[in-house]
Design a protein around this motif. Structure first.
Motif, PDB file in Angstrom:
ATOM      1  N   SER A 243      24.260   8.991  -4.132  1.00  0.00           N
ATOM      2  CA  SER A 243      25.471   8.437  -4.754  1.00  0.00           C
ATOM      3  C   SER A 243      26.703   8.549  -3.864  1.00  0.00           C
ATOM      4  O   SER A 243      27.705   7.864  -4.105  1.00  0.00           O
ATOM      5  N   ILE A 244      26.654   9.381  -2.822  1.00  0.00           N
ATOM      6  CA  ILE A 244      27.796   9.523  -1.920  1.00  0.00           C
ATOM      7  C   ILE A 244      27.973   8.296  -1.033  1.00  0.00           C
ATOM      8  O   ILE A 244      29.097   7.870  -0.732  1.00  0.00           O
ATOM      9  N   ILE A 245      26.871   7.670  -0.629  1.00  0.00           N
ATOM     10  CA  ILE A 245      26.898   6.610   0.377  1.00  0.00           C
ATOM     11  C   ILE A 245      27.773   5.425  -0.038  1.00  0.00           C
ATOM     12  O   ILE A 245      28.647   4.997   0.735  1.00  0.00           O
ATOM     13  N   PRO A 246      27.603   4.838  -1.243  1.00  0.00           N
ATOM     14  CA  PRO A 246      28.463   3.697  -1.600  1.00  0.00           C
ATOM     15  C   PRO A 246      29.942   4.054  -1.669  1.00  0.00           C
ATOM     16  O   PRO A 246      30.796   3.215  -1.336  1.00  0.00           O
ATOM     17  N   LEU A 247      30.257   5.265  -2.059  1.00  0.00           N
ATOM     18  CA  LEU A 247      31.658   5.673  -2.119  1.00  0.00           C
ATOM     19  C   LEU A 247      32.263   5.771  -0.721  1.00  0.00           C
ATOM     20  O   LEU A 247      33.424   5.382  -0.504  1.00  0.00           O
TER      21      LEU A 247
ATOM     22  N   SER B 169      37.068  10.341  -4.243  1.00  0.00           N
ATOM     23  CA  SER B 169      35.778  10.314  -4.933  1.00  0.00           C
ATOM     24  C   SER B 169      34.640  10.728  -3.999  1.00  0.00           C
ATOM     25  O   SER B 169      33.749  11.498  -4.384  1.00  0.00           O
ATOM     26  N   ALA B 170      34.667  10.211  -2.767  1.00  0.00           N
ATOM     27  CA  ALA B 170      33.612  10.562  -1.806  1.00  0.00           C
ATOM     28  C   ALA B 170      33.639  12.059  -1.484  1.00  0.00           C
ATOM     29  O   ALA B 170      32.588  12.713  -1.414  1.00  0.00           O
ATOM     30  N   VAL B 171      34.841  12.610  -1.316  1.00  0.00           N
ATOM     31  CA  VAL B 171      34.961  14.038  -1.016  1.00  0.00           C
ATOM     32  C   VAL B 171      34.467  14.878  -2.192  1.00  0.00           C
ATOM     33  O   VAL B 171      33.746  15.871  -2.012  1.00  0.00           O
ATOM     34  N   LEU B 172      34.837  14.486  -3.418  1.00  0.00           N
ATOM     35  CA  LEU B 172      34.385  15.217  -4.604  1.00  0.00           C
ATOM     36  C   LEU B 172      32.865  15.184  -4.733  1.00  0.00           C
ATOM     37  O   LEU B 172      32.244  16.186  -5.107  1.00  0.00           O
ATOM     38  N   SER B 173      32.258  14.041  -4.422  1.00  0.00           N
ATOM     39  CA  SER B 173      30.797  13.932  -4.480  1.00  0.00           C
ATOM     40  C   SER B 173      30.136  14.863  -3.479  1.00  0.00           C
ATOM     41  O   SER B 173      29.123  15.513  -3.779  1.00  0.00           O
ATOM     42  N   MET B 174      30.713  14.941  -2.278  1.00  0.00           N
ATOM     43  CA  MET B 174      30.168  15.850  -1.266  1.00  0.00           C
ATOM     44  C   MET B 174      30.310  17.309  -1.695  1.00  0.00           C
ATOM     45  O   MET B 174      29.383  18.112  -1.534  1.00  0.00           O
ATOM     46  N   ILE B 175      31.477  17.633  -2.261  1.00  0.00           N
ATOM     47  CA  ILE B 175      31.692  19.003  -2.734  1.00  0.00           C
ATOM     48  C   ILE B 175      30.694  19.351  -3.832  1.00  0.00           C
ATOM     49  O   ILE B 175      30.156  20.463  -3.875  1.00  0.00           O
ATOM     50  N   ALA B 176      30.413  18.387  -4.725  1.00  0.00           N
ATOM     51  CA  ALA B 176      29.469  18.623  -5.812  1.00  0.00           C
ATOM     52  C   ALA B 176      28.079  18.953  -5.278  1.00  0.00           C
ATOM     53  O   ALA B 176      27.409  19.874  -5.756  1.00  0.00           O
TER      54      ALA B 176
END
Length: 420
Positions: A91-95, A176-183
């Protein structure tokens, strides 16, 4: 104290759910403008955007129906955390793509990757989260735990929507991309793995557990082709899914309730779950709570269909909140009908059934709504499609009344085609 113990046990999972939801919801307000600007600049309407959105929704639904039971079953074998890593990472890639640029070429790349990622992870994250909760929380606390998970997701939705108001479009996707990576990083570091263990007499598995012999046999196989064949034998078949429904009347009834409830209403998510579920579950129990939620939903939709004044929808809006108890109750009832090594498969099956209902629901109700809003309507009843949705909810309500949670449902001989 019960709520505190649940939160303490699931604190790392709750943080992961919140961060993932926040990263997902924060881009929702901006994605429509990005889509229109990329596909139809300087145009008031964009039929291409509508077509692509519909195709993506249909593809995502079909993917969820196929992939969610598969991922859930694999998590029974290899652990929830291991399988949860895949959809969260994808899910990180599209963001990241839209964080780099919102140009037309970047948007098409985003669209393709997002569609594939949604097919893999749209229902998988929810399925694995519920299975993880079932692994960690005692049976009598599971409904409250499922409600807390829904409440945290709703809180992420509120926070994401509010945060989007203060961010530019470019910054929104970067955040959003940074938050996804942190998650993902947080989940990998802090979330304990959960590999189901054997049942200790509380629940007998619905499928035969003859895995040890097969695992031992696989280790003795040296040919790579044979090993690959052995792996594919572990994948769930249609026969296995039917077996799950046949082995337990309670689970099959819960599946029917899930289908018709999703058909009528894809599942309302509100923050009230955090406060409502832990209070009323001990007093009523999952079965009565499920029935009450469906009854309120039936009344709510029926009144909507015959609204005689503009104030009526506002007056009954409070009733909608109680409907959110339905899904956690179903998941809790179903989780109690299987052994620890089948939680992923069961939650995945329920998510797949819900996704299937969400696919066919627009196909049924969109043309029906258009017909009764047009001049070609057979009779004057603009809310007829809403009443039909209420009928689906009534079917779910009637089925819920028939549910009797009985541990004897799952005992006895396993299926002829065990999932091994």
């Amino acid at each position: 104290m019960a709520m505190e113990s649940i939160i303490k046990e699931l604190r790392h999972l709750l943080v992961t759910v919140f961060l993932t939801g926040l990263a997902s919801f924060i881009v929702v307000p901006a994605i429509t403008d990005v889509t229109i600007a990329a596909l139809c600049p300087s145009q008031p309407q964009c039929s291409l955007a509508i077509f692509l959105s519909g195709f993506q929704q249909a593809a995502t639904g079909v993917g969820a129906v196929v992939m969610t039971p598969l991922v859930g079953n694999l998590s029974d074998q290899y652990g929830r955390k291991a399988l949860l890593t895949l959809p969260l990472t994808v899910s990180i890639i599209p963001l990241v793509i839209l964080a780099c640029s919102r140009a037309t070429s970047y948007f098409y790349a985003y669209y393709a990757v997002k569609t594939v990622a949604a097919m893999v992870g749209e229902g998988s994250v929810n399925c694995l989260t519920l299975a993880y909760v079932a692994d960690k929380i005692e049976e009598h606390k599971r409904t409250s735990a499922f409600g807390i998970i829904g409440g945290v997701a709703s809180a992420a939705f509120v926070c994401g929507t509010l945060a989007a108001r203060f961010l530019s479009t470019a910054l929104t996707f970067q955040v959003s991309a940074v938050l996804s990576m942190i998650a993902v990083v947080y989940m990998r570091i802090f979330l304990p793995e959960s590999v189901p263990v054997r049942a200790s007499g509380l629940r007998q598995p619905m499928l035969d557990e003859s895995e040890e012999a097969h695992v031992k046999e696989e280790r003795e196989i040296t040919d790579s082709a044979q090993r690959t064949s052995g792996i594919f034998k572990r994948l769930p078949s249609v026969r296995n899914a039917i077996c799950l429904l046949k082995r337990s009347p309670t689970f099959s009834q819960a599946a029917l309730v899930m289908f018709f409830n999703s058909l009528a209403d894809g599942g309302l998510q509100t923050a009230i779950l955090l406060l409502l579920m832990p209070i009323i579950v001990p007093a009523l129990g999952e079965e009565k709570l499920l029935t009450a939620g469906l009854l309120v939903g039936c009344i709510n939709i029926l009144v909507y269909s015959v609204s005689w004044s503009p104030w009526v929808p506002y007056a009954i809006a409070m009733c909608s909140a109680f409907g959110v108890v339905v899904r956690p109750s179903i998941c809790s009832i179903a989780s109690k009908q299987v052994g620890p090594r089948e939680q992923g498969m069961v939650q995945g099956s329920l998510s797949g059934i819900s996704s299937f209902a969400n696919i066919i629901s627009p196909l049924i109700f969109s043309p029906l709504t258009a017909l009764f809003l047009s001049e070609k309507a057979p009779f004057d009843f603009p809310g007829f499609s809403i009443m039909c949705a209420a009928l689906a909810m009534i079917i779910a309500f009637i089925q819920s009344i028939m549910i009797r949670v009985d541990p004897s449902d799952v005992g006895g001989k396993g299926c002829a085609d065990p999932l091994v």
